[in-house]
Scaffold this motif. Structure first.
Motif, mmCIF file in Angstrom:
data_model
loop_
_atom_site.group_PDB
_atom_site.id
_atom_site.type_symbol
_atom_site.label_atom_id
_atom_site.label_comp_id
_atom_site.label_asym_id
_atom_site.label_seq_id
_atom_site.Cartn_x
_atom_site.Cartn_y
_atom_site.Cartn_z
ATOM 1 N N HIS A 84 1.178 -0.603 0.427
ATOM 2 C CA HIS A 84 0.421 0.037 -0.110
ATOM 3 C C HIS A 84 0.857 1.326 -0.288
ATOM 4 O O HIS A 84 1.558 1.739 0.062
ATOM 5 C CB HIS A 84 -0.800 -0.078 0.997
ATOM 6 C CG HIS A 84 -1.757 1.037 1.562
ATOM 7 N ND1 HIS A 84 -2.343 1.643 0.639
ATOM 8 C CD2 HIS A 84 -2.013 1.224 2.616
ATOM 9 C CE1 HIS A 84 -3.454 2.220 1.032
ATOM 10 N NE2 HIS A 84 -3.071 2.705 2.571
ATOM 11 N N GLU A 86 0.020 4.405 1.228
ATOM 12 C CA GLU A 86 -0.433 5.792 1.684
ATOM 13 C C GLU A 86 1.448 5.284 2.588
ATOM 14 O O GLU A 86 1.871 4.306 2.803
ATOM 15 C CB GLU A 86 -0.543 5.135 2.644
ATOM 16 C CG GLU A 86 -1.422 6.296 3.274
ATOM 17 C CD GLU A 86 -3.411 6.356 3.986
ATOM 18 O OE1 GLU A 86 -3.667 5.256 3.965
ATOM 19 O OE2 GLU A 86 -3.323 7.569 4.203
ATOM 20 N N ASP A 88 2.124 6.543 5.651
ATOM 21 C CA ASP A 88 2.359 5.930 7.296
ATOM 22 C C ASP A 88 3.049 4.215 6.775
ATOM 23 O O ASP A 88 3.601 3.638 7.428
ATOM 24 C CB ASP A 88 1.114 5.706 7.929
ATOM 25 C CG ASP A 88 0.304 5.438 7.061
ATOM 26 O OD1 ASP A 88 -0.034 4.422 6.100
ATOM 27 O OD2 ASP A 88 -0.718 4.559 7.559
ATOM 28 N N HIS A 151 -6.489 0.087 1.768
ATOM 29 C CA HIS A 151 -7.398 0.963 1.472
ATOM 30 C C HIS A 151 -7.312 1.661 0.913
ATOM 31 O O HIS A 151 -8.248 2.547 -0.158
ATOM 32 C CB HIS A 151 -6.656 2.069 3.006
ATOM 33 C CG HIS A 151 -6.933 3.065 3.350
ATOM 34 N ND1 HIS A 151 -6.026 4.483 3.670
ATOM 35 C CD2 HIS A 151 -7.911 3.618 3.985
ATOM 36 C CE1 HIS A 151 -6.783 5.235 4.127
ATOM 37 N NE2 HIS A 151 -7.373 5.219 3.745
ATOM 38 N N ASP A 170 -3.245 -2.360 6.206
ATOM 39 C CA ASP A 170 -3.705 -1.957 6.933
ATOM 40 C C ASP A 170 -4.886 -2.339 7.232
ATOM 41 O O ASP A 170 -5.754 -2.269 8.609
ATOM 42 C CB ASP A 170 -5.195 -0.633 5.969
ATOM 43 C CG ASP A 170 -3.834 0.864 6.144
ATOM 44 O OD1 ASP A 170 -3.024 0.971 7.191
ATOM 45 O OD2 ASP A 170 -3.822 1.833 5.371
HETATM 46 FE FE LIG Z 1 -4.177 3.610 4.734
#
Ligand SMILES: [Fe+2]
Ligand SMILES: Cc1cc2nc3c(=O)[nH]c(=O)nc-3n(C[C@H](O)[C@H](O)[C@H](O)COP(=O)(O)O)c2cc1C
Ligand SMILES: [Fe+2]
Length: 402
Positions: A84, A86, A88, A151, A170
């Motif tokens: 993923h 993202e 984070d 996500h 996630d």
């Molecule tokens: Fe995420």
């Protein structure tokens, strides 16, 4: 403040690399999380290579490299799986690859490649994998499963065939910094689940249909799962099915007992008085009110309210009329509720000085998203005896119809 990092070999050659982010106040720059959050990366070390699964937020990139360095040289990573993009989880990627001399293959879904390029302006060696593809690395068979919208559209999970470990990124994660690594202790799990609920509602509530769809997809694959190792929060080895079932229950909006969410906004206390009548009636009738008050003293965080909304039985929204519209904080909150929360029965309370707008505006918005408006009680100024009776009737109907 010293940084807390937990690095533990949880199965032979398989390490959890967890950093406790005690600095973050607002997840995604939006959601108030005084309980904070962890980022969990994983490392699999075998005879013929080593695989890093995801990573940490950008600010912790150097710390991640140091932790990996305690186990092996980052130069010897053969694969970095980016489930993923993202940041984070992928924020540390550029520095990790630099420490690795860009030798590792970046394993990701085809959708992730342009995202990684545009986020980080790097062009590593990619190994693009599609749903169900298996790679062999670090002596393990790693099956990549595309789980879109958990996500983001590129999101994948890994299943380690030999170890029977699912790494879902996630999904199956939650906020907070659990006291332990694993779900072994009942009290730790009990403390943690409200942070899972808040995380699901705020972060993936909008994609709740995909939670259900992807859980069904996993079930269809009949994976033998002994550990669920998410990218946030607890690692599940005692009861991995618990977190999967809890996610499904949240996505479907199953109520937690008789919880009724009550949110009141009030500029000078007139609507506050009406909302208190509603709360008293909820409790008199055996409901459990989770109540939040916006007024001249308090502004509760949206993250908490949305977290309580997702498993409420029904919702009471109380707002005064403001500039021919709805008191803005409740209006904003409702915009989030209709996006992120499965439809629930709703009672609306509206107060006004000269021309009410709350009942119509909120009803339109909520009904368009499939919420059932059980009643709307509007009154001028503070509630009269007659208004109080209408409010109690409305609450009774709400409890009957939810
Ligand atoms: Fe995420
Ligand atoms: C800033 C402000 C704007 C308002 N705008 C409207 C309005 O557009 N239409 C209306 O009928 N009443 C309006 N009112 C009156 C309030 O809606 C009404 O007094 C209500 O009972 C206030 O309840 P509260 O004390 O709980 O906020 C406004 C009041 C304030 C303070
Ligand atoms: Fe995340």
């Amino acid at each position: 403040m010293s940084l807390r990092i937990l690095c533990q070999e949880i199965e032979r050659g398989f390490y959890l690399l967890r950093v406790d982010d005690e600095r973050v106040n607002y997840f995604e720059g939006i959601w108030s999380i005084p309980e904070r959050v962890t980022y969990n990366a994983y490392l699999l070390v075998g005879d013929d290579g080593a695989v890093l699964f995801d990573g940490w937020k950008t600010v912790y990139a150097d710390d991640l490299i140091e932790v990996i360095g305690g186990i092996m040289s980052p130069r010897d990573l053969t694969h970095v799986i980016v489930h993923h993009v993202e940041p984070d989880h992928s924020g540390s990627l550029p520095k990790v690859l630099e420490a690795n001399g860009f030798r590792a293959e970046v394993v990701a879904h085809p959708i992730a490649k342009p995202m990684i390029g545009s986020f980080y302006k790097i062009s590593p060696k990619f190994r693009l994998v599609r749903d169900g593809e298996e790679i062999s690395a670090a002596g393990e068979r790693i099956r990549l499963i595309h789980t879109p919208w958990l996500h983001w559209p590129e999101t994948m999970m890994s299943y380690l065939v030999g170890h029977k470990i699912l790494i879902p990124c996630d999904a199956f994660g939650g906020y907070s910094i659990p006291r332990t690594i694993f779900d072994d202790n009942d009290e730790v799990v009990r403390e943690y689940l409200p942070s899972v609920r808040k995380y699901v509602a705020t972060v993936i509530g909008f994609y709740r249909q995909h939670i259900i769809r992807n859980i069904e997809k996993l079930q269809g694959l009949q994976l033998d799962i002994s550990i669920v190792a998410p990218a946030h929060g607890l690692v599940w080895r005692r009861n991995p099915q618990l977190i999967i079932d809890y996610y499904r229950s949240l996505a479907e909006g199953h109520p937690d007992g008789n919880k009724i969410l009550v949110v009141s906004g009030s500029m000078y206390g007139l609507m506050g008085e009406a909302a208190r009548i509603a709360v008293e009636e909820v409790e008199r009738l055996g409901g459990r009110a989770a109540s939040y008050w916006f007024n001249d003293l308090e502004q509760p965080p949206f993250s908490e309210i949305i977290g309580d909304a997702i498993d409420s039985r029904a919702i009471i929204l109380a707002a005064p009329t403001y500039e021919a519209g709805v008191y803005p904080l409740i209006d904003n909150l409702v915009d989030l509720i209709v996006k992120k929360i499965p439809p629930k029965p709703v009672l609306i309370l509206g107060s006004y000085g000269w021309a009410g707008a709350v009942a119509r505006r909120l009803s339109e918005k909520l009904a368009a998203a499939g919420f059932k408006i059980v009643g709307a009680v509007e009154f001028k100024g503070s509630p009269s005896e007659e208004d109080a009776r209408r409010i109690r009737d409305g609450v009774r109907k709400l409890l009957e119809q939810s």
